[in-house]
Design a protein around this motif. Sequence first.
Motif, short mmCIF file in Angstrom:
data_model
loop_
_atom_site.label_atom_id
_atom_site.label_comp_id
_atom_site.label_asym_id
_atom_site.label_seq_id
_atom_site.Cartn_x
_atom_site.Cartn_y
_atom_site.Cartn_z
N ALA A 1 30.97 46.16 48.44
CA ALA A 1 30.16 47.36 48.72
C ALA A 1 29.06 47.07 49.73
CB ALA A 1 29.57 47.90 47.43
N GLU A 2 29.26 46.07 50.58
CA GLU A 2 28.22 45.70 51.54
C GLU A 2 28.03 46.81 52.57
OE1 GLU A 2 25.22 43.07 52.72
OE2 GLU A 2 26.44 43.28 50.92
N TYR A 3 26.79 46.95 53.03
CA TYR A 3 26.40 48.01 53.96
C TYR A 3 26.94 47.73 55.35
CZ TYR A 3 23.37 51.41 56.30
OH TYR A 3 22.90 52.45 57.03
N ALA A 4 27.30 48.79 56.07
CA ALA A 4 27.96 48.67 57.37
C ALA A 4 27.17 47.84 58.37
CB ALA A 4 28.22 50.07 57.93
N SER A 5 25.87 48.08 58.48
CA SER A 5 25.08 47.36 59.49
C SER A 5 25.15 45.85 59.25
CB SER A 5 23.63 47.82 59.46
OG SER A 5 23.51 49.13 59.95
N ASN A 6 25.08 45.45 57.98
CA ASN A 6 25.15 44.02 57.66
C ASN A 6 26.53 43.46 57.99
OD1 ASN A 6 22.67 44.69 56.61
ND2 ASN A 6 23.22 44.33 54.48
N TYR A 7 27.56 44.20 57.61
CA TYR A 7 28.92 43.69 57.83
C TYR A 7 29.25 43.62 59.32
CZ TYR A 7 33.16 42.19 55.51
OH TYR A 7 34.17 41.41 55.01
N ILE A 8 28.73 44.55 60.09
CA ILE A 8 28.93 44.49 61.54
C ILE A 8 28.31 43.22 62.10
CG2 ILE A 8 28.22 45.57 63.72
CD1 ILE A 8 28.61 48.30 62.26
N SER A 9 27.14 42.84 61.59
CA SER A 9 26.53 41.58 62.03
C SER A 9 27.38 40.38 61.65
CB SER A 9 25.13 41.43 61.42
OG SER A 9 24.22 42.33 62.01
N PHE A 10 27.98 40.42 60.45
CA PHE A 10 28.90 39.35 60.06
C PHE A 10 30.05 39.25 61.06
CE2 PHE A 10 27.93 40.53 55.38
CZ PHE A 10 26.77 39.79 55.39
N LEU A 11 30.65 40.39 61.38
CA LEU A 11 31.81 40.39 62.28
C LEU A 11 31.44 39.96 63.69
CD1 LEU A 11 33.54 43.69 61.10
CD2 LEU A 11 34.13 41.34 60.48
N GLN A 12 30.27 40.38 64.13
CA GLN A 12 29.81 39.96 65.45
C GLN A 12 29.66 38.45 65.52
OE1 GLN A 12 25.73 40.93 66.54
NE2 GLN A 12 26.39 41.50 68.60
N LEU A 13 29.07 37.87 64.47
CA LEU A 13 28.90 36.42 64.43
C LEU A 13 30.25 35.72 64.32
CD1 LEU A 13 26.64 34.25 64.45
CD2 LEU A 13 26.85 34.20 61.96
N ALA A 14 31.18 36.31 63.59
CA ALA A 14 32.52 35.72 63.48
C ALA A 14 33.18 35.64 64.85
CB ALA A 14 33.38 36.55 62.52
N GLU A 15 33.02 36.70 65.67
CA GLU A 15 33.57 36.68 67.02
C GLU A 15 32.90 35.64 67.90
OE1 GLU A 15 33.40 40.55 68.71
OE2 GLU A 15 34.96 41.39 67.42
N ARG A 16 31.59 35.52 67.76
CA ARG A 16 30.83 34.61 68.63
C ARG A 16 30.93 33.15 68.22
NH1 ARG A 16 24.99 37.72 69.42
NH2 ARG A 16 25.72 39.36 70.86
N GLY B 1 32.46 55.14 56.33
CA GLY B 1 32.11 54.07 57.26
C GLY B 1 30.87 53.30 56.89
N SER B 2 30.07 53.82 55.96
CA SER B 2 28.84 53.11 55.59
C SER B 2 29.10 51.95 54.64
CB SER B 2 27.83 54.08 54.95
OG SER B 2 28.35 54.63 53.76
N THR B 3 30.18 52.06 53.86
CA THR B 3 30.62 50.95 52.98
C THR B 3 32.14 50.92 53.04
OG1 THR B 3 30.54 52.45 51.08
CG2 THR B 3 28.65 51.03 51.40
N LEU B 4 32.66 50.48 54.16
CA LEU B 4 34.08 50.68 54.47
C LEU B 4 35.01 50.00 53.47
CD1 LEU B 4 36.02 51.99 56.51
CD2 LEU B 4 36.00 49.82 57.76
N LEU B 5 34.68 48.79 53.04
CA LEU B 5 35.58 48.09 52.12
C LEU B 5 35.66 48.81 50.78
CD1 LEU B 5 34.67 44.34 52.77
CD2 LEU B 5 36.42 45.74 53.89
N ASP B 6 34.51 49.17 50.25
CA ASP B 6 34.47 49.88 48.97
C ASP B 6 35.14 51.25 49.10
OD1 ASP B 6 33.46 50.54 46.24
OD2 ASP B 6 32.19 51.93 47.35
#
Length: 392
Positions: free
Chosen positions: A108-123, A352-357
Amino acid sequence: MSIDVARARAETPGCTGVLHFNNAGAALMPAPVLETQIAHLRREAAIGGYEAKDEAAARLEAVYGSIAGLIGARAEEIALVENATVAWNLAFHAFRFGPGDRILTAEAEYASNYISFLQLAERSGVVVEAVPSDEAGELDVAALEARLDERVRLIAVTHVPTNGGLVNPAEAIGAVARRHGVPFLLDACQSVGQLEIDVERIGCDLLSATGRKYLRGPRGTGFLYVRRAILDRLEPPFLDLHSARWVAPDRYEMRADARRFENWEFNIAGLLGLGAAVDHALGWGMPAIALRIAALAAELRARLAEIPGVTLRDLGRQPCGIVTFTLEGREATALRDALRAQAINVSVSGPGSTLLDATRRRLPDLVRASVHYYNDESEIARFCGVLRELVR
């Protein structure tokens, strides 16, 4: 101490004009918060911004102590920032991650946080893993512990997600993090101000929060807690002459306290308003606030469950003051707008705010009604009465 609801409403100018069930978006400010900001803005206009800041220096310094008292921290562990997103990102990006490092989070993680995770995963090639939820919808603590190994560099979890009423088991997560020596970043954007928060009891190393939601403070304010024991392992993603000193042509020194996460320019009126909001909450007492919110939310859920076509969408063993639901045959946005036309404020939480959940539960857009201690039972009755009329 119980809540004097009549006094709370009298101290809240907005109560005369709207039925406000959007406290998880931005709560109605009490008069002392409003007056504190206006008074400082008048001083800025009268004597100048720098001069007004100097005049307010002691009151601004007191904000750190007030926040520390609210969450069981020390004043030197608090940084004042623009909002919770800034606070969270400053904390997250202060860690140094490398390829193969693992970050554990919640479904149930929030979208803004998860986007940061994904951005770091790409980088950087980090691996992001969402720990599954248990049967109640909370992060499964046993599953979290089973995933820990030497490659896990961070546990980052939202305490109260933006939808679903869920309260993740922060203390149990903190206990696991401490046993394994893994840093724990808690997004407390929706929980500070509605739940009792003690960072020592929770065991988090970093905590981000906003002023505008359950703290009833101004927009554009927030704070970051950084445990003193972890501070020297962290370097903020950017520094300036407030967060560090330029001590030689080729050398700088960061501040020794959490204010290394701040920058030089502040919205002084807003931060003074944040301090007034924290002091206002402390004046009522967080135990009393938490009990009042829980009772109102429980009554709202019970009444909504009686309305034909309403489906409650909340999770958790002890849901919080955020109540989410759908109404058969009515789109959430249209329902929000119809309520707003009658001076009733709610918000819409999209998948989209908690996409996985949302994907796991196949959720559509949800109506989010979030109560606070200044709301009363007559507002719940009116709210549900209006919904019944809309069903017809």
